[in-house]
Design a protein around this motif. Structure first.
Motif, PDB file in Angstrom:
ATOM      1  N   CYS A 230       0.886  -1.210   0.001  1.00  0.00           N
ATOM      2  CA  CYS A 230      -0.091  -0.142   0.072  1.00  0.00           C
ATOM      3  C   CYS A 230       0.908   1.307  -0.123  1.00  0.00           C
ATOM      4  O   CYS A 230       1.159   1.915  -1.120  1.00  0.00           O
ATOM      5  CB  CYS A 230      -0.965   0.021   1.078  1.00  0.00           C
ATOM      6  SG  CYS A 230      -2.211   1.357   1.256  1.00  0.00           S
ATOM      7  N   GLU A 233       4.170   1.346  -2.454  1.00  0.00           N
ATOM      8  CA  GLU A 233       3.806   1.122  -3.574  1.00  0.00           C
ATOM      9  C   GLU A 233       4.998  -0.163  -4.296  1.00  0.00           C
ATOM     10  O   GLU A 233       5.405   0.003  -5.326  1.00  0.00           O
ATOM     11  CB  GLU A 233       3.775   2.151  -4.331  1.00  0.00           C
ATOM     12  CG  GLU A 233       2.759   3.301  -4.070  1.00  0.00           C
ATOM     13  CD  GLU A 233       2.581   4.475  -4.907  1.00  0.00           C
ATOM     14  OE1 GLU A 233       2.792   4.388  -6.311  1.00  0.00           O
ATOM     15  OE2 GLU A 233       2.387   5.441  -4.321  1.00  0.00           O
ATOM     16  N   ASN A 260      -0.525   0.365  -7.328  1.00  0.00           N
ATOM     17  CA  ASN A 260      -1.691   0.530  -7.930  1.00  0.00           C
ATOM     18  C   ASN A 260      -1.768   1.372  -8.982  1.00  0.00           C
ATOM     19  O   ASN A 260      -2.761   1.383  -9.734  1.00  0.00           O
ATOM     20  CB  ASN A 260      -2.520   1.150  -6.681  1.00  0.00           C
ATOM     21  CG  ASN A 260      -2.784   0.376  -5.424  1.00  0.00           C
ATOM     22  OD1 ASN A 260      -2.719  -1.065  -5.781  1.00  0.00           O
ATOM     23  ND2 ASN A 260      -2.691   0.916  -4.038  1.00  0.00           N
TER      24      ASN A 260
END
Length: 389
Positions: A230, A233, A260
């Motif tokens: 998260c 990354e 993401n």
């Protein structure tokens, strides 16, 4: 005869001792195969307003150097000393050893970590202190040492690395302790106050920072894995890039993680090779940059500087990382915990930023700017941008 008085004459001032002990802990935990069993450790929050450097040789001998606001307290315990509380009929601390410790420092000796529950007294055979505003190390002035022993209170053996702080002495100690070569240049570098880099840590213990070892540690630690996927990354489950790439010199690339936003991290070298593999990042907008000289360095970057993309776009402190830190005020604690879990050396934002910019600058000249595979005229754009004047 070596006694605490000899040690007092050879110790450096508190500031130098503080930096030296931190360096010893960094070296030991990098060299040791399992940091849980390293001899030297350093705690920045041992107690309220107190830092602590500890040594435990695993054979019953230990020392602590405590740094509260009131000064510094050094406590040593030699389990074979005649001056040990266990060797005394009354099971008390040897007369004179702690009798003159200042009132502001004396409570530190009663820390449960340093007191034997069975007899209720501090484990101590040697004690020194430096009061705030003082100019010298002090010891008990009226200690009557047992005769016939060249090291009656254990000071000579316990504090050997504190009184001979030369890189050569430190190197010899760790080579003897761990039975393998220790690079003298790396020891000098860390003792001089410079940060231990992932490359330096790899030289101290090659197996610890190998790619496979790091990937196993990530998979085994849910907190590390969740942070990287998260905030960092660096999601190890995203290894399917939007499009295949090729480097100008034909060096193989292996996707190792993604993010993401559609970016991909690549290890640049044949899989399973003994060489350290640099890490290349490509985003979904046709930009790319070399971001680290190894997987260890890339993980350090993701943990210490989660806004590193902005650094390549020209942002610098204090704006760089500001929004992230506002949303995550405990980042420094999380950072240190994650680095320790991965056995990565401690790192700070300025050091990591400097290494990122140096590495990114060689993307184009050293042949790491990729193109879409099969389309040599479809080269990516460099991500690195110079900050506005």
């Amino acid at each position: 005869m070596d006694t605490v008085h000899t040690t007092a004459a050879l110790l450096p001032d508190p500031a130098e001792l503080h930096g030296y002990l931190r360096a010893l802990a960094v070296l030991d935990q990098a060299i040791c195969r399992d940091p849980r069993f390293s001899r030297y450790s350093f705690f920045t929050a041992w107690g309220p307003g107190t830092e602590a450097a500890l040594m435990d040789n695993g054979s019953g001998d230990d020392f602590s150097v405590l740094f509260p606001s009131a000064g510094v307290l050094v406590r040593g315990f030699d389990h074979e000393s005649e001056m040990s509380p266990y060797a005394a009929d009354d099971e008390q601390v040897w007369p004179g050893v702690i009798d003159e410790v200042p009132a502001a420092l004396r409570p530190l000796l009663d820390d449960p970590a340093f007191v034997d529950e069975g007899i209720g007294v501090p484990r101590v055979t040697a004690c020194l202190w430096w009061e705030i505003g003082g100019s010298t190390w002090r010891t008990g002035s009226g200690i009557e040492f047992p005769s016939g022993n060249p090291d009656p209170d254990g000071s000579g053996r316990l504090f050997r690395l504190l009184t001979d702080r030369s890189p050569e002495a430190v190197q010899a100690h760790f080579e003897e302790d761990y039975g393998r070569p220790v690079p003298l240049d790396t020891v000098r570098h860390v003792l001089a106050g410079h940060p231990l880099t992932p490359e330096g840590a790899r030289g101290l213990n090659p197996a610890a920072l190998a790619d496979e070892a790091l990937l196993r540690r990530i998979a085994a630690d849910p907190e590390v894995e969740a942070y990287l996927a998260c905030d960092g990354e660096f999601d190890l489950t995203r290894t399917d890039p939007i499009e295949s790439i090729a480097l100008p010199a034909g060096l193989p690339v292996e996707p190792v993680a993604g993010c993401n936003a559609g970016g991909t991290h690549y290890l640049c070298a044949p899989a399973g090779s003994d060489r350290v593999r640099p890490v290349l990042y490509t985003d979904s907008e046709g930009q790319a940059s070399l971001i680290a000289e190894s997987l260890a360095e890339a993980l350090t970057l993701a943990i210490v500087l989660p806004s590193w993309h902005d650094a390549l776009a020209g942002f610098r402190p204090p704006a760089l990382n500001a929004d992230y830190l506002e949303d995550n005020p405990d980042h420094s604690e999380v950072r240190d915990r994650l680095l320790a879990a991965l056995r990565l050396p401690p790192a700070t934002e300025p050091d990591v930023l400097a290494r990122l910019l140096t590495t990114a600058a060689r993307t184009v000249p050293d042949g790491f700017l990729p193109s879409v595979e099969g389309e040599e005229d479809a080269a990516f754009e460099p991500m690195l941008r110079l900050p506005a004047e």
